[in-house]
Every structure is written in structure tokens, then in C-alpha cells.
Design a protein around this motif. Sequence first.
Motif, mmCIF file in Angstrom:
data_model
loop_
_atom_site.group_PDB
_atom_site.id
_atom_site.type_symbol
_atom_site.label_atom_id
_atom_site.label_comp_id
_atom_site.label_asym_id
_atom_site.label_seq_id
_atom_site.Cartn_x
_atom_site.Cartn_y
_atom_site.Cartn_z
ATOM 1 N N ARG A 49 0.841 -1.187 0.000
ATOM 2 C CA ARG A 49 0.000 0.000 0.000
ATOM 3 C C ARG A 49 0.876 1.236 0.000
ATOM 4 O O ARG A 49 1.975 1.229 0.543
ATOM 5 C CB ARG A 49 -0.866 0.027 1.237
ATOM 6 C CG ARG A 49 -1.943 -1.008 1.213
ATOM 7 C CD ARG A 49 -2.595 -0.967 2.534
ATOM 8 N NE ARG A 49 -3.979 -1.388 2.442
ATOM 9 C CZ ARG A 49 -4.767 -1.449 3.486
ATOM 10 N NH1 ARG A 49 -4.324 -1.110 4.667
ATOM 11 N NH2 ARG A 49 -6.004 -1.841 3.364
ATOM 12 N N PRO A 50 0.375 2.329 -0.568
ATOM 13 C CA PRO A 50 1.130 3.574 -0.489
ATOM 14 C C PRO A 50 1.228 4.029 0.962
ATOM 15 O O PRO A 50 0.285 3.897 1.713
ATOM 16 C CB PRO A 50 0.319 4.564 -1.324
ATOM 17 C CG PRO A 50 -0.965 3.914 -1.630
ATOM 18 C CD PRO A 50 -0.850 2.453 -1.303
ATOM 19 N N ARG A 51 2.364 4.508 1.335
ATOM 20 C CA ARG A 51 2.587 4.974 2.703
ATOM 21 C C ARG A 51 2.571 6.505 2.726
ATOM 22 O O ARG A 51 2.936 7.154 1.769
ATOM 23 C CB ARG A 51 3.943 4.492 3.207
ATOM 24 C CG ARG A 51 4.071 3.006 3.182
ATOM 25 C CD ARG A 51 4.080 2.477 4.588
ATOM 26 N NE ARG A 51 4.282 1.048 4.573
ATOM 27 C CZ ARG A 51 3.503 0.211 5.210
ATOM 28 N NH1 ARG A 51 2.488 0.649 5.892
ATOM 29 N NH2 ARG A 51 3.738 -1.078 5.166
ATOM 30 N N GLY A 52 2.183 7.043 3.851
ATOM 31 C CA GLY A 52 2.225 8.488 4.024
ATOM 32 C C GLY A 52 1.116 9.203 3.253
ATOM 33 O O GLY A 52 0.168 8.597 2.788
ATOM 34 N N ARG A 53 1.271 10.506 3.119
ATOM 35 C CA ARG A 53 0.275 11.313 2.422
ATOM 36 C C ARG A 53 0.360 11.098 0.931
ATOM 37 O O ARG A 53 1.420 10.877 0.385
ATOM 38 C CB ARG A 53 0.491 12.792 2.720
ATOM 39 C CG ARG A 53 0.321 13.120 4.193
ATOM 40 C CD ARG A 53 0.402 14.578 4.386
ATOM 41 N NE ARG A 53 -0.929 15.113 4.100
ATOM 42 C CZ ARG A 53 -1.229 16.386 4.148
ATOM 43 N NH1 ARG A 53 -0.317 17.251 4.446
ATOM 44 N NH2 ARG A 53 -2.448 16.793 3.897
ATOM 45 N N ARG A 54 -0.747 11.198 0.293
ATOM 46 C CA ARG A 54 -0.784 11.072 -1.159
ATOM 47 C C ARG A 54 -0.139 12.292 -1.795
ATOM 48 O O ARG A 54 -0.217 13.395 -1.275
ATOM 49 C CB ARG A 54 -2.220 10.943 -1.650
ATOM 50 C CG ARG A 54 -2.869 9.686 -1.160
ATOM 51 C CD ARG A 54 -4.229 9.536 -1.829
ATOM 52 N NE ARG A 54 -4.908 8.371 -1.320
ATOM 53 C CZ ARG A 54 -4.903 7.196 -1.910
ATOM 54 N NH1 ARG A 54 -4.274 7.032 -3.036
ATOM 55 N NH2 ARG A 54 -5.547 6.175 -1.399
ATOM 56 N N ALA A 55 0.500 12.088 -2.938
ATOM 57 C CA ALA A 55 1.212 13.174 -3.613
ATOM 58 C C ALA A 55 0.259 14.287 -4.034
ATOM 59 O O ALA A 55 0.616 15.449 -4.037
ATOM 60 C CB ALA A 55 1.951 12.630 -4.825
ATOM 61 N N GLY A 56 -0.975 13.949 -4.364
ATOM 62 C CA GLY A 56 -1.928 14.937 -4.840
ATOM 63 C C GLY A 56 -2.643 15.679 -3.730
ATOM 64 O O GLY A 56 -3.495 16.516 -3.991
ATOM 65 N N ALA A 57 -2.333 15.377 -2.488
ATOM 66 C CA ALA A 57 -3.032 15.997 -1.371
ATOM 67 C C ALA A 57 -2.679 17.477 -1.271
ATOM 68 O O ALA A 57 -1.534 17.871 -1.430
ATOM 69 C CB ALA A 57 -2.684 15.290 -0.065
ATOM 70 N N SER A 58 -3.679 18.252 -0.982
ATOM 71 C CA SER A 58 -3.507 19.696 -0.868
ATOM 72 C C SER A 58 -2.903 20.057 0.482
ATOM 73 O O SER A 58 -3.174 19.422 1.491
ATOM 74 C CB SER A 58 -4.877 20.363 -1.030
ATOM 75 O OG SER A 58 -4.800 21.717 -0.695
ATOM 76 N N LEU A 65 -17.095 20.610 5.218
ATOM 77 C CA LEU A 65 -17.925 20.194 4.095
ATOM 78 C C LEU A 65 -17.077 19.571 2.982
ATOM 79 O O LEU A 65 -17.445 18.541 2.411
ATOM 80 C CB LEU A 65 -18.709 21.389 3.550
ATOM 81 C CG LEU A 65 -19.755 21.091 2.484
ATOM 82 C CD1 LEU A 65 -20.770 20.078 2.993
ATOM 83 C CD2 LEU A 65 -20.462 22.361 2.050
ATOM 84 N N GLU A 66 -15.923 20.160 2.703
ATOM 85 C CA GLU A 66 -15.032 19.592 1.684
ATOM 86 C C GLU A 66 -14.498 18.237 2.118
ATOM 87 O O GLU A 66 -14.390 17.315 1.314
ATOM 88 C CB GLU A 66 -13.864 20.541 1.415
ATOM 89 C CG GLU A 66 -14.246 21.805 0.686
ATOM 90 C CD GLU A 66 -13.104 22.807 0.624
ATOM 91 O OE1 GLU A 66 -12.238 22.801 1.532
ATOM 92 O OE2 GLU A 66 -13.067 23.592 -0.336
ATOM 93 N N ALA A 67 -14.159 18.111 3.396
ATOM 94 C CA ALA A 67 -13.661 16.838 3.912
ATOM 95 C C ALA A 67 -14.739 15.759 3.821
ATOM 96 O O ALA A 67 -14.466 14.624 3.419
ATOM 97 C CB ALA A 67 -13.204 17.001 5.356
ATOM 98 N N GLU A 68 -15.961 16.117 4.176
ATOM 99 C CA GLU A 68 -17.060 15.150 4.085
ATOM 100 C C GLU A 68 -17.313 14.756 2.633
ATOM 101 O O GLU A 68 -17.515 13.586 2.326
ATOM 102 C CB GLU A 68 -18.331 15.741 4.703
ATOM 103 C CG GLU A 68 -19.495 14.769 4.664
ATOM 104 C CD GLU A 68 -20.773 15.358 5.241
ATOM 105 O OE1 GLU A 68 -21.730 14.590 5.384
ATOM 106 O OE2 GLU A 68 -20.816 16.571 5.539
ATOM 107 N N ASN A 69 -17.279 15.737 1.745
ATOM 108 C CA ASN A 69 -17.480 15.467 0.318
ATOM 109 C C ASN A 69 -16.400 14.524 -0.211
ATOM 110 O O ASN A 69 -16.693 13.569 -0.944
ATOM 111 C CB ASN A 69 -17.488 16.780 -0.469
ATOM 112 C CG ASN A 69 -17.978 16.616 -1.879
ATOM 113 O OD1 ASN A 69 -18.639 15.647 -2.204
ATOM 114 N ND2 ASN A 69 -17.645 17.573 -2.724
ATOM 115 N N ALA A 70 -15.160 14.750 0.168
ATOM 116 C CA ALA A 70 -14.062 13.891 -0.271
ATOM 117 C C ALA A 70 -14.239 12.476 0.268
ATOM 118 O O ALA A 70 -14.030 11.490 -0.446
ATOM 119 C CB ALA A 70 -12.725 14.469 0.183
ATOM 120 N N ALA A 71 -14.652 12.364 1.529
ATOM 121 C CA ALA A 71 -14.873 11.046 2.127
ATOM 122 C C ALA A 71 -16.010 10.316 1.421
ATOM 123 O O ALA A 71 -15.915 9.110 1.156
ATOM 124 C CB ALA A 71 -15.173 11.189 3.615
#
Length: 102
Positions: A49-58, A65-71
Motif C-alpha cells: 500500500r502507499p505509505r504516508g500522504r498522497r502526492a496529490g493531497a492539498s 464540508l469539503e472533507a465530508e465530500n471527499a470522504a
Amino acid sequence: MKNYPPQFKADAVALYQSRPEATIRQVAADLGINPETLRNWVRAAGASRPRGRRAGASAEPQTPLEAENAALRRKVRELEEESEILRKAAKYFAGETCAVRC
């Protein structure tokens, strides 16, 4: 012992890899397979599995609301992947049973 098609195994491993928050037990339960079976497929595939934060993460913090939408988008993607894997498995096993009974 059930004999699963290679595509089903590959899809199951890919689903496990795409869900870093889920355990093998959870993914196996979602697919209706034994957790040890999935664990063996993951090991055989040499999957990690990829470890750590994703490269595309802001870097900016998200609003609730944005966090809920992403989830919710992640969950929809996961459910669509599971549904597709199960659909393929159902077609495979329906064809297998038809060949035996027909």
C-alpha cells in the motif's frame, strides 16, 4: 475449495491497495471471501500500500464540508469497485454452474 478467476484475484488485491484505511478482514468481508485467501493473494502479488500522504493531497486544510465530500466520493468509488468485482465474479460463477448443469 473455491477456484477464483485470476481477474477476480487481481481486482480484489487492487481494491485492498486502493483502500489504505481498510484492513484485509474488512475488504474480504465486503467481497464475501475468506480473509486468509485475500491475504495470500496480496502476498503472492507482492502488493504494498502507499505509505504516508498522497502526492496529490492539498497543503491547505479542508473545510468540514469539503472533507465530508471527499470522504463520500472515496466511499462511492470503493462501493463501485466492489460492485464491479462482485458482478464479474457472479458472471464467472454463473457460467461455471451453467456449464456443469446445462
